[in-house]
Motif scaffolding. Structure first.
Motif, PDB file in Angstrom:
ATOM      1  N   ALA A  90      47.698 118.259  27.420  1.00 32.47           N
ATOM      2  CA  ALA A  90      49.338 118.848  25.927  1.00 32.47           C
ATOM      3  C   ALA A  90      49.915 117.362  26.413  1.00 32.47           C
ATOM      4  N   PRO A  91      50.173 116.758  24.958  1.00 32.05           N
ATOM      5  CA  PRO A  91      50.569 115.832  24.997  1.00 32.05           C
ATOM      6  C   PRO A  91      52.253 116.464  25.550  1.00 32.05           C
ATOM      7  N   GLY A  92      52.355 115.174  26.279  1.00 29.99           N
ATOM      8  CA  GLY A  92      53.186 114.884  27.347  1.00 29.99           C
ATOM      9  C   GLY A  92      53.408 115.369  28.817  1.00 29.99           C
ATOM     10  N   GLY A  93      52.561 116.014  29.073  1.00 29.90           N
ATOM     11  CA  GLY A  93      51.587 117.080  30.590  1.00 29.90           C
ATOM     12  C   GLY A  93      51.335 115.592  31.023  1.00 29.90           C
ATOM     13  N   ARG A  94      50.264 116.190  32.166  1.00 27.51           N
ATOM     14  CA  ARG A  94      49.954 114.994  32.893  1.00 27.51           C
ATOM     15  C   ARG A  94      48.421 114.499  32.621  1.00 27.51           C
ATOM     16  N   THR A  95      47.610 115.449  33.321  1.00 27.29           N
ATOM     17  CA  THR A  95      45.992 115.146  32.666  1.00 27.29           C
ATOM     18  C   THR A  95      45.397 116.019  32.065  1.00 27.29           C
ATOM     19  N   GLY A  96      44.336 116.174  32.030  1.00 27.11           N
ATOM     20  CA  GLY A  96      43.906 117.174  31.050  1.00 27.11           C
ATOM     21  C   GLY A  96      42.985 116.477  29.150  1.00 27.11           C
ATOM     22  N   ALA A  97      42.438 117.284  28.508  1.00 32.47           N
ATOM     23  CA  ALA A  97      41.401 116.371  27.499  1.00 32.47           C
ATOM     24  C   ALA A  97      43.117 116.936  26.720  1.00 32.47           C
ATOM     25  N   ARG A  98      43.523 115.826  25.461  1.00 35.73           N
ATOM     26  CA  ARG A  98      43.953 116.062  24.655  1.00 35.73           C
ATOM     27  C   ARG A  98      44.005 117.235  23.313  1.00 35.73           C
ATOM     28  N   THR A  99      42.396 116.882  22.988  1.00 37.97           N
ATOM     29  CA  THR A  99      41.833 117.925  22.372  1.00 37.97           C
ATOM     30  C   THR A  99      40.968 118.513  22.292  1.00 37.97           C
ATOM     31  N   ALA A 100      40.532 119.721  21.519  1.00 40.57           N
ATOM     32  CA  ALA A 100      39.205 120.619  21.161  1.00 40.57           C
ATOM     33  C   ALA A 100      38.436 119.953  21.268  1.00 40.57           C
ATOM     34  N   GLU A 101      37.872 118.806  20.451  1.00 39.59           N
ATOM     35  CA  GLU A 101      37.396 117.765  20.786  1.00 39.59           C
ATOM     36  C   GLU A 101      36.435 117.093  21.919  1.00 39.59           C
ATOM     37  N   THR A 102      37.658 116.221  22.392  1.00 39.46           N
ATOM     38  CA  THR A 102      37.498 115.664  23.854  1.00 39.46           C
ATOM     39  C   THR A 102      37.447 116.894  25.304  1.00 39.46           C
ATOM     40  N   ALA A 103      37.101 117.930  24.785  1.00 35.50           N
ATOM     41  CA  ALA A 103      37.380 118.434  25.533  1.00 35.50           C
ATOM     42  C   ALA A 103      35.748 119.203  25.561  1.00 35.50           C
ATOM     43  N   GLU A 104      35.291 119.049  23.833  1.00 30.82           N
ATOM     44  CA  GLU A 104      33.531 119.578  24.012  1.00 30.82           C
ATOM     45  C   GLU A 104      32.835 118.774  24.503  1.00 30.82           C
ATOM     46  N   ALA A 105      33.350 117.245  24.111  1.00 33.56           N
ATOM     47  CA  ALA A 105      32.486 116.349  24.818  1.00 33.56           C
ATOM     48  C   ALA A 105      32.668 116.097  25.515  1.00 33.56           C
ATOM     49  N   VAL A 106      33.518 116.411  26.727  1.00 33.19           N
ATOM     50  CA  VAL A 106      33.739 116.994  28.691  1.00 33.19           C
ATOM     51  C   VAL A 106      31.849 117.757  28.920  1.00 33.19           C
ATOM     52  N   ALA A 107      32.759 118.632  28.349  1.00 29.06           N
ATOM     53  CA  ALA A 107      31.657 119.809  28.485  1.00 29.06           C
ATOM     54  C   ALA A 107      30.386 119.728  27.807  1.00 29.06           C
ATOM     55  N   ASP A 108      29.936 118.772  27.715  1.00 30.77           N
ATOM     56  CA  ASP A 108      28.425 118.449  26.519  1.00 30.77           C
ATOM     57  C   ASP A 108      27.805 117.758  27.956  1.00 30.77           C
ATOM     58  N   ALA A 109      28.558 116.692  28.293  1.00 31.57           N
ATOM     59  CA  ALA A 109      29.083 115.856  29.078  1.00 31.57           C
ATOM     60  C   ALA A 109      28.543 116.401  31.099  1.00 31.57           C
ATOM     61  N   ILE A 110      28.913 117.603  30.914  1.00 31.34           N
ATOM     62  CA  ILE A 110      28.852 118.202  32.375  1.00 31.34           C
ATOM     63  C   ILE A 110      27.845 119.236  32.338  1.00 31.34           C
ATOM     64  N   VAL A 111      26.607 119.853  31.115  1.00 36.11           N
ATOM     65  CA  VAL A 111      26.253 120.611  30.974  1.00 36.11           C
ATOM     66  C   VAL A 111      24.783 119.464  31.188  1.00 36.11           C
ATOM     67  N   ALA A 112      24.886 118.373  30.395  1.00 39.20           N
ATOM     68  CA  ALA A 112      23.950 117.569  30.755  1.00 39.20           C
ATOM     69  C   ALA A 112      23.855 116.547  31.896  1.00 39.20           C
ATOM     70  N   SER A 113      24.611 116.829  32.668  1.00 35.10           N
ATOM     71  CA  SER A 113      24.540 115.957  34.106  1.00 35.10           C
ATOM     72  C   SER A 113      23.549 116.116  35.035  1.00 35.10           C
ATOM     73  N   PRO A 114      22.859 116.335  36.009  1.00 32.89           N
ATOM     74  CA  PRO A 114      22.229 116.830  36.767  1.00 32.89           C
ATOM     75  C   PRO A 114      22.473 117.387  38.334  1.00 32.89           C
ATOM     76  N   VAL A 115      23.960 117.066  38.322  1.00 35.22           N
ATOM     77  CA  VAL A 115      24.770 117.248  39.449  1.00 35.22           C
ATOM     78  C   VAL A 115      25.600 117.859  39.517  1.00 35.22           C
ATOM     79  N   LEU A 116      25.779 118.540  38.408  1.00 40.88           N
ATOM     80  CA  LEU A 116      27.089 118.932  37.791  1.00 40.88           C
ATOM     81  C   LEU A 116      26.831 120.730  37.007  1.00 40.88           C
ATOM     82  N   LYS A 117      28.169 121.309  37.272  1.00 41.69           N
ATOM     83  CA  LYS A 117      27.812 122.330  36.901  1.00 41.69           C
ATOM     84  C   LYS A 117      29.098 123.172  35.626  1.00 41.69           C
ATOM     85  N   LEU A 118      28.829 123.182  35.033  1.00 39.44           N
ATOM     86  CA  LEU A 118      30.131 123.788  34.010  1.00 39.44           C
ATOM     87  C   LEU A 118      30.368 125.679  34.208  1.00 39.44           C
ATOM     88  N   VAL A 119      31.313 125.422  35.359  1.00 42.71           N
ATOM     89  CA  VAL A 119      31.618 127.059  35.248  1.00 42.71           C
ATOM     90  C   VAL A 119      32.776 127.383  35.132  1.00 42.71           C
TER      91      VAL A 119
END
Length: 431
Positions: free
Chosen positions: A183-212
């Motif tokens: 969240a804005p003013g917080g520490r780490t973490g995706a600030r928008t739903a769009e960024t979170a979805e892009a990160v999720a898609d990248a994890i799903v596409a990675s052969p060595v990562l699993k989205l849990v």
């Protein structure tokens, strides 16, 4: 019921074979050369058997009370617990937390992770992004060589996913990854739903990562348990729920989507958010990460914890502070100024100064009221007696605030029994 992680009991028990010597602050010279086990067999007393100040000690009964209290409350709310081990970095306390039902132990960086693995911890959550290539290569080898080792970490950017994929290349096992929500003013973490979805898609596409699942940390968004602070926490928790629902069809195992949030100051609000009904078909495994509960404190958490001095949870006993420092009055150059042999090298000061609570003189320990610590140097504390009878040579018992910055200053801490004097254990830390 959740199955707790495990540790190597042999590795933990071997800590009793370490010899006490000059490396460990405050230890009696009479114990030098003895193993921890041999030292404990002498039933050493804090004030009569040669301990030197300053000294930080643990209250063993308070620790046991806090462990049991947190276990019963989590079970009553349907929460699993993966406490943040960075608070203590003490494998003996990790073992007691696992015996109290903890699902995993949380870590913050690769060096801490290696300590955990040296003691055989089987399930570890790294509440951070892990993008260091050397650490990732080590992790890949550790996972490949130890099929009982479960590892989880966070990602909050597509670039982080790319770096993890690169560092884990060739690994035989996938790494479990959470999308971290921020969240804005917080520490780490995706600030928008769009960024979170892009990160999720990248994890799903990675052969060595699993989205849990999804993860977050609310502690940086408030610094008090007032209405403004609690509203900020609740808004953030609503955001995490929203992102989790948005990503529902992307998780590897829809039968167990892990949602993990929680520092030690607002875990009641986290529980309310994570245990509300979720949409049909989204089976959430709610995981809390509070770590400071194991010792609680006489400062920040006493004031802000849901089970502190201003409890926000009915029907559950409050935590008890298990931390105390002892320091001697070494100088009294002014009527309302005494100097103690303790400072920033020995005690926490980032979330409140030590609190004078007890005075010991001529073998008697009595309450100390009215006195305050006004400031700390590296090795001195400035105590203002404010009318209290304080003399050179007295010992002052101090409550401490923020355990996370106490343990790192001590490699070996005595734990005392119910009388406050008899040492019943020595707790080893690894910072």
């Amino acid at each position: 019921m959740v199955e707790p992680a495990r540790m190597s009991l042999d590795a933990v028990n071997r800590l009793a074979d370490e010899r006490i010597d000059w490396r460990f602050k405050g230890m009696p010279d009479a114990l030098f050369g003895k193993t921890v086990a041999e030292a404990l067999a002498t039933n050493p007393k804090l004030f009569t058997d040669g301990f030197v100040g300053p000294l930080v000690v643990l209250d063993n009964d308070a620790i046991e009370h806090n462990l049991g209290t947190m276990r019963r409350w989590c079970e009553s709310r349907g929460l699993a617990l993966s406490p943040h081990g960075k608070t203590t970095m003490a494998p003996q306390l990790f073992q007691r937390q696992l015996e109290a039902g903890c699902w995993a132990i949380t870590t913050a960086n690769a060096s801490q992770l290696r300590v955990y693995r040296a003691f055989g911890l089987t399930r570890i959550l790294l509440a951070n992004q892990l993008v260091d290539q050397n650490a990732l290569r080590w992790l890949a080898r550790e996972l490949d060589g130890n099929p009982d080792f479960e590892f989880y970490c966070w990602a909050d950017s597509v670039r982080a996913v790319e770096l993890m994929t690169e560092g884990l290349a060739g690994s035989q096992r996938q790494v479990n990854v959470f999308v971290e929500v921020g969240a804005p003013g917080g520490r780490t973490g995706a600030r928008t739903a769009e960024t979170a979805e892009a990160v999720a898609d990248a994890i799903v596409a990675s052969p060595v990562l699993k989205l849990v699942g999804t993860a977050g940390w609310e502690g940086s968004l408030a610094h008090a348990a007032d209405s403004a602070g609690l509203n900020a926490i609740d808004d953030f928790l609503t955001q995490i729920r929203s992102v989790t629902v948005q990503l529902a069809d992307k998780f590897e195992d829809p039968e167990r989507v892990i949602v993990t949030v929680g520092g030690s100051a607002y875990f009641d609000h986290v529980a309310d958010a994570l245990t509300q009904p979720w949409p049909a078909g989204l089976n959430v495994f709610p995981l809390l990460r509070s770590g400071a509960y194991v010792t609680h404190d006489d400062g920040f958490y006493r004031e802000n914890s849901p089970l502190g001095a201003h409890s926000r949870i009915d029907g559950t006993s409050s935590f008890r502070s298990a931390l105390r420092a002892w320091a001697q009055v070494t100088s009294k150059p002014e009527e309302n100024l005494a100097l103690l042999t303790i400072g920033k090298r020995d005690a926490s000061f980032d979330e409140g100064l030590p609190e004078p609570q007890l005075i010991r003189r001529d073998g008697r320990t009595l309450p100390l009221t009215g006195a305050v610590i006004s400031s700390l140097n590296d090795q001195h504390a400035y105590l203002e007696p404010n009318g209290a009878d304080v003399r050179v040579g007295d010992w002052i018992g101090l409550g401490l605030s923020h355990p996370c910055t106490v343990f790192d200053k001590w490699q070996l801490l005595p734990a005392v029994g119910a009388d406050g004097e008899t040492v019943v254990d020595f707790i080893r830390t690894y910072f």
